[in-house]
Design an enzyme around this catalytic site. Structure first.
Site, PDB file in Angstrom:
ATOM      1  N   SER A  83      42.575  45.751  38.204  1.00  0.00           N
ATOM      2  CA  SER A  83      41.649  44.857  38.794  1.00  0.00           C
ATOM      3  C   SER A  83      41.678  44.512  40.554  1.00  0.00           C
ATOM      4  O   SER A  83      40.824  43.929  41.109  1.00  0.00           O
ATOM      5  CB  SER A  83      41.732  43.270  38.523  1.00  0.00           C
ATOM      6  OG  SER A  83      41.105  43.109  37.409  1.00  0.00           O
ATOM      7  N   LYS A  86      38.884  45.902  42.382  1.00  0.00           N
ATOM      8  CA  LYS A  86      37.480  44.878  42.220  1.00  0.00           C
ATOM      9  C   LYS A  86      37.391  44.713  43.843  1.00  0.00           C
ATOM     10  O   LYS A  86      36.064  44.341  44.385  1.00  0.00           O
ATOM     11  CB  LYS A  86      37.799  43.611  41.536  1.00  0.00           C
ATOM     12  CG  LYS A  86      37.693  44.076  39.895  1.00  0.00           C
ATOM     13  CD  LYS A  86      37.957  42.822  39.321  1.00  0.00           C
ATOM     14  CE  LYS A  86      38.141  43.000  37.647  1.00  0.00           C
ATOM     15  NZ  LYS A  86      38.613  42.029  36.800  1.00  0.00           N
ATOM     16  N   TYR A 208      33.290  51.621  35.855  1.00  0.00           N
ATOM     17  CA  TYR A 208      34.335  50.405  35.945  1.00  0.00           C
ATOM     18  C   TYR A 208      35.684  51.041  35.352  1.00  0.00           C
ATOM     19  O   TYR A 208      36.824  50.598  35.981  1.00  0.00           O
ATOM     20  CB  TYR A 208      33.768  49.297  35.322  1.00  0.00           C
ATOM     21  CG  TYR A 208      34.692  48.145  35.198  1.00  0.00           C
ATOM     22  CD1 TYR A 208      35.025  47.548  36.274  1.00  0.00           C
ATOM     23  CD2 TYR A 208      35.364  47.691  34.060  1.00  0.00           C
ATOM     24  CE1 TYR A 208      35.891  46.524  36.258  1.00  0.00           C
ATOM     25  CE2 TYR A 208      36.214  46.770  33.850  1.00  0.00           C
ATOM     26  CZ  TYR A 208      36.529  46.124  35.074  1.00  0.00           C
ATOM     27  OH  TYR A 208      37.479  45.092  35.017  1.00  0.00           O
ATOM     28  N   TYR A 260      43.036  35.543  39.595  1.00  0.00           N
ATOM     29  CA  TYR A 260      42.629  35.043  38.259  1.00  0.00           C
ATOM     30  C   TYR A 260      42.555  33.495  38.234  1.00  0.00           C
ATOM     31  O   TYR A 260      42.088  32.762  39.228  1.00  0.00           O
ATOM     32  CB  TYR A 260      43.488  35.519  37.125  1.00  0.00           C
ATOM     33  CG  TYR A 260      43.618  37.061  37.086  1.00  0.00           C
ATOM     34  CD1 TYR A 260      42.411  37.919  36.875  1.00  0.00           C
ATOM     35  CD2 TYR A 260      45.008  37.722  37.237  1.00  0.00           C
ATOM     36  CE1 TYR A 260      42.825  39.195  36.798  1.00  0.00           C
ATOM     37  CE2 TYR A 260      45.015  38.726  37.334  1.00  0.00           C
ATOM     38  CZ  TYR A 260      43.859  39.713  37.254  1.00  0.00           C
ATOM     39  OH  TYR A 260      44.143  40.904  36.967  1.00  0.00           O
ATOM     40  N   VAL A 278      46.176  43.921  36.270  1.00  0.00           N
ATOM     41  CA  VAL A 278      47.075  43.970  34.906  1.00  0.00           C
ATOM     42  C   VAL A 278      47.940  45.253  34.766  1.00  0.00           C
ATOM     43  O   VAL A 278      48.806  45.160  33.977  1.00  0.00           O
ATOM     44  CB  VAL A 278      46.324  43.793  33.567  1.00  0.00           C
ATOM     45  CG1 VAL A 278      45.690  42.106  33.586  1.00  0.00           C
ATOM     46  CG2 VAL A 278      45.225  44.887  33.397  1.00  0.00           C
TER      47      VAL A 278
HETATM   48  N1  GLU Z   1      40.708  47.225  33.425  1.00  0.00           N
HETATM   49  C1  GLU Z   1      40.916  45.946  33.076  1.00  0.00           C
HETATM   50  C2  GLU Z   1      40.034  45.163  32.241  1.00  0.00           C
HETATM   51  O1  GLU Z   1      38.915  45.024  32.699  1.00  0.00           O
HETATM   52  C3  GLU Z   1      41.283  45.084  34.707  1.00  0.00           C
HETATM   53  C4  GLU Z   1      41.689  43.933  34.286  1.00  0.00           C
HETATM   54  C5  GLU Z   1      42.407  43.185  35.451  1.00  0.00           C
HETATM   55  O2  GLU Z   1      43.307  43.987  35.949  1.00  0.00           O
HETATM   56  O3  GLU Z   1      42.604  41.853  35.459  1.00  0.00           O
HETATM   57  O4  GLU Z   1      40.297  44.449  31.363  1.00  0.00           O
END
Ligand code: GLU
Length: 338
Positions: A83, A86, A208, A260, A278
């Site tokens: 993430s 992002k 993604y 988060y 994650v």
């Molecule tokens: N690829 C993971 C998902 O979309 C990323 C989640 C994350 O790092 O929070 O579930």
């Protein structure tokens, strides 16, 4: 308090003499040693390939304005960015179409919900913010529409420029998530139904999942963070990677939404714009100063690296990095007022 002030001046000293990093190195090693034995938390296992990662790896890196990286432990071990990507695809989209057009794709409101919640802002029918999955998949869809088949290559190029070295992605993690990411696929269709993008959902999700599978190290995160801290110019290569306004906007959203559903606690305790993933990485930015990268794959219930959070909090405390710490400028003027 006084100690914090003098440590803050340690960063000032490094800014004027980039070779004077000895004291900082000692401090980073101390933080590492303090948390090395903390093995709390679990690996993310909802992506099967992530459950195979060696769980006890731990590395910390600081990217300095001189381009130098101070690091300790497994700071050169590769892991998937997840993430944290992002924050950087969002900065790319801001760079391409500006803040107003980007707001038509994704909002800037904290959600307080888990990262993979399947919902849109009831008022706008758009994702609340780009740091949760709905928002990041919306950004991926828009990048696909704008950049076409080259979209992922451009993402990889831009991330590589921000890190100052050629990055690659982990094919196995990509396939593992593509084959099991049904929740993200549901989000992809929700966004398509809301006309956030018109591109085929599978193509958007491929972008993604690939962006989440980009391999980085804690040292890379430190340099990427330093690029953001340095107003979009990579301090190692001196290349401008992002524009000023996109950096400002991305940092604002990282500050309010980057951690988060733990974002509010983080803002109070650590006080730095940050993004976690994650895969166990955390990237934090000290505006106009340094980037921090930590890697430790054991996560808490919100999906944040346990040792990553502890290390960032301790570094922020010891170096006086909290954005709203009145004492963090170490100025005798301020001290005189207290
Ligand atoms: N690829 C993971 C998902 O979309 C990323 C989640 C994350 O790092 O929070 O579930």
């Amino acid at each position: 308090m006084d100690e914090t002030i003098s440590r803050r001046s340690l960063l000032d000293a490094i800014a004027s003499d980039p070779s004077s990093t000895d004291e900082l190195e000692i401090l980073v090693k101390k933080v590492y040693a303090q948390y090395l034995g903390n093995l709390k938390g679990e690996l993310a296992d909802y992506i099967p390939e992530l459950a195979k990662v060696a769980p006890d790896q731990f590395g910390i890196a600081l990217g300095l304005p001189s381009g130098r990286v101070v690091s300790v432990g497994d700071a050169n071990a590769e892991f998937t960015i997840q993430s944290i990507s992002k924050a950087y695809t969002y900065t790319m989209l801001l760079d391409l179409i500006g803040a107003d057009e980007t707001l038509k794709v994704v909002g800037v409101q904290p959600s307080g919900d888990p990262f993979n919640t399947i919902s849109l802002d009831a008022r706008t029918n758009r994702p609340l913010n780009p740091m949760v999955n709905t928002g990041a998949i919306a950004v991926a869809g828009k990048l696909l529409e704008l950049l076409g088949k080259e979209a992922f290559d451009k993402i990889l190029d831009t991330f590589s420029q921000a890190a100052g070295r050629r990055l690659s992605f982990d094919q196995k993690v990509f396939e593992s998530e593509r084959d099991t990411g049904h929740r993200n696929r549901a989000i992809g269709h929700l966004l398509r139904a809301a006309h956030v993008y018109e591109a085929p959902v599978d193509d958007v999700l491929d972008i993604y999942f690939k962006q989440c599978s980009i391999l980085v190290t804690a040292a890379d995160l430190a340099v990427m963070g330093a690029t953001t801290a340095n107003l979009g110019v990579n301090p190692r290569t001196k290349q401008r990677v992002f524009g000023l306004d996109p950096v400002r906007q991305a940092l604002s959203v990282m500050f309010t939404c980057g951690m988060y559903d733990g974002a509010g606690d983080w803002a109070c305790k650590v006080g730095l714009p940050a993004k976690s993933g994650v895969g166990g990485g955390i990237l934090a930015v000290v505006n106009r100063q340094i980037g921090i990268g930590v890697f430790s794959p054991r996560l808490d219930a919100s999906g944040n690296s346990v040792r990553g959070q502890l290390s960032c909090a301790k570094l922020a405390e010891d170096l006086g990095l909290h954005a709203f710490d009145a004492l963090n400028h170490g100025s005798s003027f301020l001290r005189g007022l207290l």
